[in-house]
Motif scaffolding. Structure first.
Motif, PDB file in Angstrom:
ATOM      1  N   ARG A  27      11.103   8.757  -0.704  1.00  0.00           N
ATOM      2  CA  ARG A  27      12.153   9.173  -1.727  1.00  0.00           C
ATOM      3  C   ARG A  27      11.948  10.410  -2.543  1.00  0.00           C
ATOM      4  NH1 ARG A  27      11.711   4.066  -6.117  1.00  0.00           N
ATOM      5  NH2 ARG A  27       9.444   3.850  -5.819  1.00  0.00           N
ATOM      6  N   LYS A  28      13.006  10.899  -3.069  1.00  0.00           N
ATOM      7  CA  LYS A  28      12.836  12.081  -3.867  1.00  0.00           C
ATOM      8  C   LYS A  28      12.835  11.819  -5.539  1.00  0.00           C
ATOM      9  CE  LYS A  28      13.378  15.763  -2.813  1.00  0.00           C
ATOM     10  NZ  LYS A  28      12.483  16.672  -2.576  1.00  0.00           N
ATOM     11  N   LEU A  29      13.155  10.548  -5.676  1.00  0.00           N
ATOM     12  CA  LEU A  29      13.323  10.429  -7.395  1.00  0.00           C
ATOM     13  C   LEU A  29      12.903   8.831  -7.571  1.00  0.00           C
ATOM     14  CD1 LEU A  29      13.947  11.357 -10.271  1.00  0.00           C
ATOM     15  CD2 LEU A  29      16.097  10.715  -9.737  1.00  0.00           C
ATOM     16  N   ALA A  30      12.069   8.793  -8.436  1.00  0.00           N
ATOM     17  CA  ALA A  30      11.857   7.261  -9.171  1.00  0.00           C
ATOM     18  C   ALA A  30      11.949   7.398 -10.579  1.00  0.00           C
ATOM     19  CB  ALA A  30      10.505   6.809  -8.682  1.00  0.00           C
ATOM     20  N   VAL A  31      12.528   6.569 -11.275  1.00  0.00           N
ATOM     21  CA  VAL A  31      12.776   6.389 -12.724  1.00  0.00           C
ATOM     22  C   VAL A  31      12.254   5.357 -13.348  1.00  0.00           C
ATOM     23  CG1 VAL A  31      14.188   6.588 -14.568  1.00  0.00           C
ATOM     24  CG2 VAL A  31      15.015   7.822 -12.502  1.00  0.00           C
ATOM     25  N   MET A  32      11.163   5.524 -14.139  1.00  0.00           N
ATOM     26  CA  MET A  32      10.392   4.583 -14.818  1.00  0.00           C
ATOM     27  C   MET A  32      11.079   4.063 -15.961  1.00  0.00           C
ATOM     28  SD  MET A  32       7.706   3.625 -12.860  1.00  0.00           S
ATOM     29  CE  MET A  32       8.773   4.014 -11.658  1.00  0.00           C
ATOM     30  N   PRO A  33      11.288   2.716 -16.274  1.00  0.00           N
ATOM     31  CA  PRO A  33      12.092   2.359 -17.650  1.00  0.00           C
ATOM     32  C   PRO A  33      11.386   2.508 -18.799  1.00  0.00           C
ATOM     33  CG  PRO A  33      11.415   0.466 -16.365  1.00  0.00           C
ATOM     34  CD  PRO A  33      11.249   1.555 -15.642  1.00  0.00           C
ATOM     35  N   THR A  34      11.965   2.584 -19.865  1.00  0.00           N
ATOM     36  CA  THR A  34      11.353   2.844 -21.168  1.00  0.00           C
ATOM     37  C   THR A  34      11.676   1.670 -22.423  1.00  0.00           C
ATOM     38  OG1 THR A  34      12.778   4.494 -21.849  1.00  0.00           O
ATOM     39  CG2 THR A  34      10.627   4.864 -20.869  1.00  0.00           C
ATOM     40  N   HIS A  35      11.342   1.479 -23.483  1.00  0.00           N
ATOM     41  CA  HIS A  35      11.987   0.872 -24.430  1.00  0.00           C
ATOM     42  C   HIS A  35      11.048   1.134 -25.920  1.00  0.00           C
ATOM     43  CE1 HIS A  35       8.417  -1.873 -23.307  1.00  0.00           C
ATOM     44  NE2 HIS A  35       8.503  -2.278 -24.491  1.00  0.00           N
ATOM     45  N   LEU A  36      11.620   0.771 -26.845  1.00  0.00           N
ATOM     46  CA  LEU A  36      11.156   0.966 -28.244  1.00  0.00           C
ATOM     47  C   LEU A  36      10.406  -0.118 -28.663  1.00  0.00           C
ATOM     48  CD1 LEU A  36      11.076   3.067 -30.509  1.00  0.00           C
ATOM     49  CD2 LEU A  36      12.898   1.965 -31.436  1.00  0.00           C
ATOM     50  N   THR A  37       9.187   0.108 -28.873  1.00  0.00           N
ATOM     51  CA  THR A  37       8.294  -1.117 -29.450  1.00  0.00           C
ATOM     52  C   THR A  37       8.295  -0.657 -31.008  1.00  0.00           C
ATOM     53  OG1 THR A  37       7.084  -1.129 -27.654  1.00  0.00           O
ATOM     54  CG2 THR A  37       5.856  -2.145 -29.680  1.00  0.00           C
ATOM     55  N   VAL A  38       8.812  -1.742 -31.688  1.00  0.00           N
ATOM     56  CA  VAL A  38       9.074  -1.464 -33.153  1.00  0.00           C
ATOM     57  C   VAL A  38       7.790  -2.120 -34.023  1.00  0.00           C
ATOM     58  CG1 VAL A  38      10.423  -2.151 -35.208  1.00  0.00           C
ATOM     59  CG2 VAL A  38      11.504  -1.475 -33.255  1.00  0.00           C
ATOM     60  N   ALA A  40      13.159  20.683  -8.287  1.00  0.00           N
ATOM     61  CA  ALA A  40      14.355  20.779  -7.217  1.00  0.00           C
ATOM     62  C   ALA A  40      13.967  20.320  -5.899  1.00  0.00           C
ATOM     63  CB  ALA A  40      14.917  22.264  -7.266  1.00  0.00           C
ATOM     64  N   ASN A  41      12.808  20.749  -5.601  1.00  0.00           N
ATOM     65  CA  ASN A  41      12.320  20.399  -4.381  1.00  0.00           C
ATOM     66  C   ASN A  41      11.069  19.339  -4.320  1.00  0.00           C
ATOM     67  OD1 ASN A  41      13.701  22.731  -3.408  1.00  0.00           O
ATOM     68  ND2 ASN A  41      12.155  24.122  -3.999  1.00  0.00           N
ATOM     69  N   ALA A  42      10.093  19.245  -5.082  1.00  0.00           N
ATOM     70  CA  ALA A  42       9.052  17.988  -5.004  1.00  0.00           C
ATOM     71  C   ALA A  42       9.703  16.784  -5.496  1.00  0.00           C
ATOM     72  CB  ALA A  42       8.036  18.542  -5.804  1.00  0.00           C
ATOM     73  N   PRO A  43       9.231  15.629  -4.763  1.00  0.00           N
ATOM     74  CA  PRO A  43       9.463  14.362  -5.220  1.00  0.00           C
ATOM     75  C   PRO A  43       9.049  14.199  -6.454  1.00  0.00           C
ATOM     76  CG  PRO A  43       8.660  14.115  -3.084  1.00  0.00           C
ATOM     77  CD  PRO A  43       8.611  15.714  -3.552  1.00  0.00           C
ATOM     78  N   THR A  44       9.716  13.292  -7.287  1.00  0.00           N
ATOM     79  CA  THR A  44       9.363  13.404  -8.700  1.00  0.00           C
ATOM     80  C   THR A  44       9.527  11.873  -9.202  1.00  0.00           C
ATOM     81  OG1 THR A  44      10.363  15.332  -9.078  1.00  0.00           O
ATOM     82  CG2 THR A  44       9.930  14.021 -11.213  1.00  0.00           C
ATOM     83  N   VAL A  45       8.409  11.453 -10.116  1.00  0.00           N
ATOM     84  CA  VAL A  45       8.474  10.035 -11.067  1.00  0.00           C
ATOM     85  C   VAL A  45       8.812  10.647 -12.428  1.00  0.00           C
ATOM     86  CG1 VAL A  45       7.346   8.123 -11.554  1.00  0.00           C
ATOM     87  CG2 VAL A  45       6.915   9.191  -9.394  1.00  0.00           C
ATOM     88  N   VAL A  46       9.828  10.214 -12.893  1.00  0.00           N
ATOM     89  CA  VAL A  46      10.479  10.212 -14.321  1.00  0.00           C
ATOM     90  C   VAL A  46      10.397   9.231 -15.110  1.00  0.00           C
ATOM     91  CG1 VAL A  46      12.324  11.189 -15.839  1.00  0.00           C
ATOM     92  CG2 VAL A  46      11.872  12.171 -13.437  1.00  0.00           C
ATOM     93  N   ILE A  47       9.558   9.317 -16.251  1.00  0.00           N
ATOM     94  CA  ILE A  47       9.361   8.060 -17.400  1.00  0.00           C
ATOM     95  C   ILE A  47      10.619   8.445 -18.197  1.00  0.00           C
ATOM     96  CG2 ILE A  47       8.193   7.436 -19.030  1.00  0.00           C
ATOM     97  CD1 ILE A  47       5.676   8.281 -17.486  1.00  0.00           C
ATOM     98  N   LEU A  51       0.750  -1.293  -0.135  1.00  0.00           N
ATOM     99  CA  LEU A  51       0.030   0.027  -0.005  1.00  0.00           C
ATOM    100  C   LEU A  51       0.984   1.226  -0.091  1.00  0.00           C
ATOM    101  CD1 LEU A  51      -2.866  -0.862   2.485  1.00  0.00           C
ATOM    102  CD2 LEU A  51      -2.911  -1.266  -0.044  1.00  0.00           C
ATOM    103  N   SER A  52       2.107   1.024   0.150  1.00  0.00           N
ATOM    104  CA  SER A  52       2.939   2.185   0.464  1.00  0.00           C
ATOM    105  C   SER A  52       4.302   2.544  -0.525  1.00  0.00           C
ATOM    106  CB  SER A  52       3.560   2.425   1.892  1.00  0.00           C
ATOM    107  OG  SER A  52       4.594   1.544   2.003  1.00  0.00           O
ATOM    108  N   ASN A  53       4.493   1.408  -1.216  1.00  0.00           N
ATOM    109  CA  ASN A  53       5.620   1.239  -1.813  1.00  0.00           C
ATOM    110  C   ASN A  53       5.551  -0.064  -2.906  1.00  0.00           C
ATOM    111  OD1 ASN A  53       8.055   1.792  -2.954  1.00  0.00           O
ATOM    112  ND2 ASN A  53       9.449   1.550  -1.034  1.00  0.00           N
ATOM    113  N   PRO A  54       4.628   0.234  -3.763  1.00  0.00           N
ATOM    114  CA  PRO A  54       4.219  -0.833  -4.733  1.00  0.00           C
ATOM    115  C   PRO A  54       4.977  -1.575  -5.310  1.00  0.00           C
ATOM    116  CG  PRO A  54       3.043   1.078  -5.326  1.00  0.00           C
ATOM    117  CD  PRO A  54       3.920   1.369  -4.172  1.00  0.00           C
ATOM    118  N   ASP A  55       6.032  -0.871  -5.948  1.00  0.00           N
ATOM    119  CA  ASP A  55       6.893  -1.256  -6.746  1.00  0.00           C
ATOM    120  C   ASP A  55       7.909  -2.465  -6.202  1.00  0.00           C
ATOM    121  OD1 ASP A  55       8.107   0.626  -5.247  1.00  0.00           O
ATOM    122  OD2 ASP A  55       9.743   1.086  -6.773  1.00  0.00           O
ATOM    123  N   ARG A  56       7.933  -2.581  -4.867  1.00  0.00           N
ATOM    124  CA  ARG A  56       8.531  -3.703  -3.989  1.00  0.00           C
ATOM    125  C   ARG A  56       7.899  -4.783  -3.729  1.00  0.00           C
ATOM    126  NH1 ARG A  56      11.029  -1.103   1.307  1.00  0.00           N
ATOM    127  NH2 ARG A  56      11.860  -3.271   1.169  1.00  0.00           N
TER     128      ARG A  56
END
Length: 361
Positions: A337-348, A176-183, A51-56
């Motif tokens: 945590r302050k930063l989470a990076v979501m992985p990406t890939h190219l779908t051909v 710079a200040n807010a926690p961020t989820v980056v794709i 409920l708090s950290n679903p990616d784990r």
């Protein structure tokens, strides 16, 4: 001698007894995290992480826990206390365009995660306007405990100001200040260029999205830097509103550059370009190749199916909620945590092919 008209026995005492018995029944038991754990067949610590950290947590386990929590109407104890302490138990999710399918999965991810944690989601469409976004943030301070901003159009200064005065998390908008989820679309941008180079393309066009989009600026920077290193001829057209209706103008502008391939800000714009090329008799990918971004629903249904950059968008929404909960609720503070990076890939798919000069040779 008995009375002529005996009175029937008064049934009221019996009714009163039954009513009193009902009143003496214990109140319905409030579900606890232990109840959720037992019903789901997992440990209480697993429920807390789900409920708090679903990616784990394993996706199947997480979904089962969320379903059980919803069925039991489980609300964390600190959330329940919030009802009597001025808390609203609501979180506002702001998106630039609710009709854009890219945001559907973000909204679904935030909704499911907030529901499992005992919060209500308030959805706001800011219509690609920084002014509307800022106005909503100011007006909803008393009606929402926190905010999730998807692809915020605010300036750096505006975003820093609001993040300093209220709990919030951004998605696809570094701060710079807010926690961020980056794709991580910049990495996939490099994959897209490698793919086009492997097909013999030497002249590539970037079709730009909204001028205030942080992700648009980042994609162009990576596109420009990587293209320069590869010795490619590059073009940039736009900005364009990221809708299919802008595709015709974007397609016409792309043709004028002479580029043999385009990388487009998002799938909606790319699909609109495919429609325009078909109207003009320009073949895709024989005459020009197209790469989109987001892998929205329908990207594989268009003609030809769209090569595009894909990412776990729903998961980004879930992670954003877990990062916000760490600010709102002490029970989740361990997952801060302050930063989470979501992985990406190219779908051909079918919208990319050999460059015209290479194919003819």
């Amino acid at each position: 001698m008995p009375p002529a008209n005996p009175r029937p026995a008064d049934p009221t005492p019996a009714r009163q007894s039954r009513g009193a018995a009902q009143l003496r029944q214990p109140p319905e038991k409030v579900p606890t995290i232990r109840d959720v754990a037992e019903a789901a067949g997992v440990a209480t610590s697993t429920v807390s992480r789900a409920l708090s950290n679903p990616d784990r947590v394993n996706p199947r386990t997480r979904e089962r826990i969320e379903e059980v929590a919803a069925q039991l109407n489980y609300v964390p104890s600190s959330q329940a206390r919030g009802l009597s302490s001025g808390r609203t138990n609501a979180v506002a999710v702001l998106v630039p365009d609710i009709t854009n399918p890219f945001y559907f999965d973000i909204i679904r991810g935030t909704q499911n995660q907030l529901k499992a944690a005992g919060y209500t989601q308030l959805l706001v469409d800011t219509e690609e306007s920084a002014e509307m976004e800022l106005d909503a943030l100011q007006k909803m301070r008393k009606s929402a405990d926190g905010f999730i901003l998807a692809a915020s159009r605010l300036s750096d200064e505006q975003l820093d100001n609001v993040s300093g005065s209220q709990p919030l998390v951004t998605i696809n908008r570094a701060s710079a200040n807010a926690p961020t989820v980056v794709i991580d679309t910049p990495s996939a941008m490099i994959q897209a260029l490698e793919h086009l180079v492997s097909l013999g393309h030497h002249s590539v066009c970037y079709v730009s999205g909204p001028p205030k989009s942080w992700s648009n600026s980042m994609r162009w920077k990576i596109f420009e830097d990587d293209s320069r290193q590869r010795g490619l001829e590059t073009h940039r057209i736009g900005p364009f509103v990221p809708k299919t209706t802008s595709g015709a103008a974007a397609a016409d502008a792309a043709v004028r550059t002479g580029a043999t391939a385009c990388i487009v800000f998002n799938d909606l714009l790319a699909i609109g370009m495919l429609q325009r090329f078909r109207e003009r008799g320009i073949r895709v990918p024989e005459d020009i190749s197209i790469v989109g971004c987001d892998d929205i629903f329908g990207a594989d249904f268009c003609h030809p199916p769209l090569t595009t950059i894909a990412s776990p968008i729903e998961q980004a929404g879930r992670v954003a909620v877990s990062m916000l909960l760490s600010q709102l609720n002490p029970i989740y503070s361990g997952s801060s945590r302050k930063l989470a990076v979501m992985p990406t890939h190219l779908t051909v798919r079918g919208s990319t092919g050999p460059a015209p000069d290479r194919k003819s040779g």
